[in-house]
Design an enzyme around this catalytic site. Structure first.
Site, PDB file in Angstrom:
ATOM      1  CG  ASP A 200      34.702  37.449  36.315  1.00  0.00           C
ATOM      2  OD1 ASP A 200      33.729  38.178  36.062  1.00  0.00           O
ATOM      3  OD2 ASP A 200      35.483  37.018  35.440  1.00  0.00           O
ATOM      4  CD  GLU A 242      29.721  36.630  35.625  1.00  0.00           C
ATOM      5  OE1 GLU A 242      29.279  37.133  34.602  1.00  0.00           O
ATOM      6  OE2 GLU A 242      30.911  36.286  35.744  1.00  0.00           O
ATOM      7  CG  ASP A 312      28.895  41.992  32.112  1.00  0.00           C
ATOM      8  OD1 ASP A 312      29.843  42.709  31.721  1.00  0.00           O
ATOM      9  OD2 ASP A 312      29.031  41.075  32.947  1.00  0.00           O
TER      10      ASP A 312
HETATM   11  C1  NOJ Z   1      32.124  38.586  33.687  1.00  0.00           C
HETATM   12  C2  NOJ Z   1      32.177  40.046  33.885  1.00  0.00           C
HETATM   13  O1  NOJ Z   1      30.975  40.498  34.448  1.00  0.00           O
HETATM   14  C3  NOJ Z   1      32.449  40.663  32.530  1.00  0.00           C
HETATM   15  O2  NOJ Z   1      32.341  42.050  32.591  1.00  0.00           O
HETATM   16  C4  NOJ Z   1      33.800  40.218  32.057  1.00  0.00           C
HETATM   17  O3  NOJ Z   1      34.014  40.670  30.733  1.00  0.00           O
HETATM   18  C5  NOJ Z   1      33.929  38.701  32.080  1.00  0.00           C
HETATM   19  N1  NOJ Z   1      33.395  38.101  33.265  1.00  0.00           N
HETATM   20  C6  NOJ Z   1      35.375  38.285  31.968  1.00  0.00           C
HETATM   21  O4  NOJ Z   1      36.021  38.542  33.189  1.00  0.00           O
END
Ligand code: NOJ
Ligand code: CA
Length: 547
Positions: A200, A242, A312
């Site tokens: 993440d 990510e 997201d």
């Molecule tokens: C990225 C994640 O995909 C998202 O869902 C999350 O709110 C943020 N990082 C914080 O962890």
């Protein structure tokens, strides 16, 4: 040689709590996901990526963790998780977890200790400032929802840093003790039997944390260390970042081909995602061809992870304002469909008006791009969103298995469901569900099964070289993927009018080109000098294959 399994994988992203409930408490659980493992196996996915499964107040979909070593009791016990892993392994399916170590929940015992005592051993695990930081109002990841990235904490008597929500204090990842803990967390789960991690928020994880610091000075060495340490433990571990960063910067995350630095194996292709959205909105190939041309050459171990939708919002932050507006107009015109001034909080099917031809075109584009495809649960049946739910929750509704009580997701009282099922409109579970689509040989689900199985026979897509052929009109994308064992040609018509494309190449081909998949039946004859394409049509053509 280390087997690079992730280069030809198909990843299915799922939130355990939303997939299948087995004990009627209204929350999906490990046993439920296990009970659906045959479904996933038949679908043709090879890897499951689980959104966070750890103890958490779940104010951010579980990305606000209070114990990285445990599992949330709502999902089951550690034993249940082990059984889930066993069930996946038996079917040859790998499991990846989210590694969320840029921040914790503010309820995490580390933060509780850190904020309550300046001499706590955990004080320096977070990021503090005694004076108001100059960048207090800069760099929010959720603009419109969060106003600041530094918040005053009465109890601590100091400001703490948080790039995300205020209840997610940033860990001080410059602190060696925190880095050691991150390795310990990852190693523990690898020992349990997972195959890798979706990491993440990687750009934030490796940025300097001090007030007013120059955020462009990233510490890529940590990625190397992470990769190295974890591959000592498990040679074929896959780390998927990510990291929504421009192409040149992406190279730094992967490391270099000369072996001077091997870092992460995979990055989500955010740039390509936005290009595909723009190409679909404008019905032009150019955004994709341009982006593909700009992608950096990758070292041998490296791979993109392609996606259309995730858990997201569709993040359009790297498009120009005009481009972004075009995508908004096409796929999310209502202000209520938009989020954080940059994105769209919708599922793909409603974005494309439930139009089957455009849906197939979109997924065919994704599946033929360089990289490992990642799909989101429910997208294989064309699920929709519930805009009555706040922020990104709109696209996080329970899986729709059938048209019975609660869509077959749970036997609980509908009022007791953690999240309501979608029971209205064209995407309600009465209209869109697995059981109906299983019975219908022409359904989207059956199409997905076919395409995912076909992908397994086309390893040049995941692992080969991609090249654009400038032979079509502006609304047609023509590209070729060449691997060690063969080559494939792909045509995609982004517009709704039919056309003919003079691909050529005939002379270069030793054998007869073979039609592999297409949007419709184009008959026996395949002439590369005039390839027929229906409106929104697509064709996958095998040029050659070596044994
Ligand atoms: C990225 C994640 O995909 C998202 O869902 C999350 O709110 C943020 N990082 C914080 O962890
Ligand atoms: Ca349950």
């Amino acid at each position: 040689m280390v087997q690079r399994w992730y280069r030809t994988a198909a990843v299915y992203s799922v939130d355990v709590g939303l997939f299948q409930d087995t004990n009627d408490d209204g929350i999906g659980d490990f046993a439920g996901l296990l009970s659906r493992m045959d479904y996933l196996s038949r679908l043709g996915v090879t890897t499951i990526w689980l959104n966070p499964i750890h103890p958490s107040p779940r104010r951010d979909g579980g990305y606000d963790i209070t114990d990285h070593y445990g599992v949330h009791p709502r999902f089951g016990s550690m034993g249940d998780f082990t059984q889930l892993l066993n069930g996946a392994t038996e079917r040859g399916i790998r499991m990846m977890l989210d590694l969320v170590v840029n921040h914790t929940s503010d309820e995490h015992p580390w933060f509780q200790s850190a904020r309550s005592d300046r001499s706590s051993p955990y004080r320096d695990w977070y990021v503090w400032s005694d004076i108001e930081p100059p960048d207090r109002f800069e760099g929010q990841v959720f603009p419109g929802v969060e106003q600041e990235t530094w918040t005053w904490d009465e109890q601590a008597g100091a400001w703490y840093r948080h790039r995300f929500y205020r209840f997610e204090p940033d860990l001080n990842t410059e602190n060696p003790a925190v880095r050691a803990e991150i390795l310990k967390i990852a190693e523990s789960w690898l020992r349990m039997g997972v195959s890798g991690f979706r990491i993440d928020a990687v750009p934030f994880l490796i940025e300097p944390k001090r007030p007013g610091a120059d955020l462009s000075k990233k510490d890529y060495a940590f990625l190397h260390e992470l990769r190295e340490r974890l591959s000592w433990l498990q040679g074929d571990v896959a780390l998927l970042a990510e990291a929504n960063v421009p192409g040149e910067e992406a190279r730094e995350y992967f490391g270099y081909a000369d072996g001077s630095a091997t870092r992460l194996q995979m990055l989500f292709a955010f740039r390509l995602n936005q290009a595909i959205m723009l190409a679909l909105a404008r019905q032009q190939a150019r955004p994709i061809t341009q982006t593909l041309a700009e992608l950096p050459d990758l070292p041998r171990h490296a791979q993109w992870a392609t996606f259309l939708r995730n858990h997201d919002e569709v993040d359009l932050g790297r498009l120009t304002p005009e481009e972004r507006q075009d995508v908004f107009n096409a796929f999310g015109p209502d202000p209520d469909m938009q989020l954080y001034h940059r994105g769209i909080r919708r599922r793909l099917a409603p974005m494309l008006d439930g139009n089957r031809r455009r849906l197939e075109l979109a997924y065919s584009l994704q599946f033929t791009m360089p990289g490992t495809p990642v799909i989101r649960y429910g997208d294989e049946i064309g699920m929709g969103e519930n805009l009555a739910l706040p922020e990104r929750e709109a696209i996080r509704t329970p899986m729709q298995w059938d048209d019975t009580h609660n869509a077959g997701f749970s036997s609980a009282d509908p009022g007791d469901l953690q999240v309501p099922v979608i029971d209205f409109g064209p995407y309600g579970y009465q209209q869109v569900n697995v059981t109906d689509q299983r019975r219908d040989p022409h359904s989207l689900l059956v199409w997905f099964e076919r395409i995912l199985h076909t992908l397994r026979e086309c390893e040049e897509i995941g692992a080969g070289e991609h090249e654009i052929l400038e032979v079509g009109p502006p609304h047609v994308l023509v590209h070729r993927a060449t691997g060690d064992r063969g080559a494939m040609l792909f045509l995609h018509n982004l517009a709704d009018r039919p056309c003919q494309v003079p691909v050529g190449l005939q002379a270069e081909q030793p054998g007869r080109p073979l039609a592999v998949v297409a949007d419709s039946d184009y008959g026996e004859k395949l002439d590369l000098d005039a390839v027929e394409l229906a409106g929104h049509g697509y064709r996958w053509i095998r040029l050659r294959k070596h044994p």
